[in-house]
Design an enzyme around this catalytic site. Structure first.
Site, PDB file in Angstrom:
ATOM      1  CG  ASP A 122     -27.397 -12.093 -46.728  1.00 35.36           C
ATOM      2  OD1 ASP A 122     -26.671 -12.893 -46.816  1.00 35.36           O
ATOM      3  OD2 ASP A 122     -28.748 -12.504 -47.027  1.00 35.36           O
ATOM      4  CG  ASP A 199     -17.184  -5.926 -33.421  1.00 37.26           C
ATOM      5  OD1 ASP A 199     -18.239  -5.958 -32.823  1.00 37.26           O
ATOM      6  OD2 ASP A 199     -16.458  -6.752 -34.146  1.00 37.26           O
TER       7      ASP A 199
END
Length: 305
Positions: A122, A199
């Protein structure tokens, strides 16, 4: 979205979430993973062929073990993958008691220590960074992360880099090579002004960082002071990770993803999830090999770092 013409599509594979590229200099092949399809791939540039081993859990990253094995980061622990039998032997459980977390980016340092970052599904600040030492000790070395990503070291081993993707931040730490300790974290590359997210990353022999940009359709090269030097455009938006390979470590391999894209987007970006390569005149750093891991583990509960 126009790509840099020097970027080549070397494997049309439509991975859902290509990640974790790892160059194996001994075999002259590239290992990489498709996380959501639970596959460990091996790409041979000499023949332009790819083979994969399908696992029974998600696999997010790889280390070089001995000649016949890879160490794989699965959802909640490390395992040893036999490349001949295709069997995985469980090794080290990590955050198995945290169902909302899973392992994410992983790396091996020059002393054979394993660095394992986790992520929270989350994107809450509940993820961590661990170091697994040669004596079998698992240490938590950073906390409060959302997605622990993009790990690397400067060529002189004085700095350690860590990316927290949702925060759009790449941090630099002081790294003590002998002990493996990290300290003095500071923001190194701040991308909060951009619409995309950093990333995976790799570091070249000149000390520059190459960071793959999720939803940015590019890899950006930063100098050792964190200043942007170059953007390498790709024909797909979800760029996930990169590493140097090839006989002289001058080929930048780049993984991408197709997960979450609509049918219209997949039609537009039909190369999403493919493997790309940029031939450069810049040399990367070799992948370190962790070799044979300890057979028993103990957890160090001392303070972080």
């Amino acid at each position: 979205m126009s790509a840099n013409p020097a970027v080549q599509n070397v494997l049309s594979v439509r991975a859902r979430l290509g990640e974790g590229p790892l160059w194996n200099a001994e075999r002259q092949v590239l290992h990489w993973v498709d996380i959501y399809n639970r596959r460990v791939h091996t790409f041979d540039p000499a023949t332009a062929t790819d083979a994969f081993i399908e696992l029974d859990t998600l696999v997010s990253g790889l280390f070089l073990g001995d000649r016949d094995h890879l160490i794989v980061a699965q959802e909640n622990g490390l395992g040893q993958l036999n490349l001949t039998t295709e069997q995985v032997t469980p090794l080290v459980p990590i955050e198995a008691d945290r169902p909302d977390n899973r392992l994410n980016d992983v790396r091996c340092d020059g002393y054979g220590r394993l660095w394992i970052g986790t992520m929270n599904n989350d994107e809450k600040p509940l993820a961590n960074l661990y170091r697994y030492d040669r004596d079998g000790t698992l240490r938590q070395v950073e906390t409060g992360l959302s997605i622990s990503n993009g790990l690397g070291w400067s060529p002189d081993q004085s700095r350690f880099y860590l990316t927290d993707t949702p925060r759009k931040m790449i941090y630099a730490y002081r790294f003590e090579a002998e002990s493996g300790a990290i300290c003095d974290r500071r923001p190194f590359i701040d991308l909060t002004h951009e619409l995309f997210y950093p990333d995976g990353l790799t570091v070249d022999a000149e000390g520059c960082l190459w960071s793959a940009m999720w939803n940015g359709g590019c890899v950006i090269r930063f100098d050792p002071q964190g200043r942007e030097m170059q953007r390498i455009a790709l024909p797909v938006p979800l760029v996930t990770a990169c590493t140097f390979g090839g006989p002289h470590l001058t080929d930048l391999y780049i993984t991408t993803a197709s997960a979450g894209m609509s049918q219209a987007e997949l039609k537009q970006y039909y190369q999403a999830g493919d493997l790309f390569c940029l031939r450069t005149d810049i040399q990367g750093l070799p992948s370190d090999r962790c070799g044979q891991l300890p057979t028993s583990m103990r957890v160090d509960s001392s303070p972080t770092r």
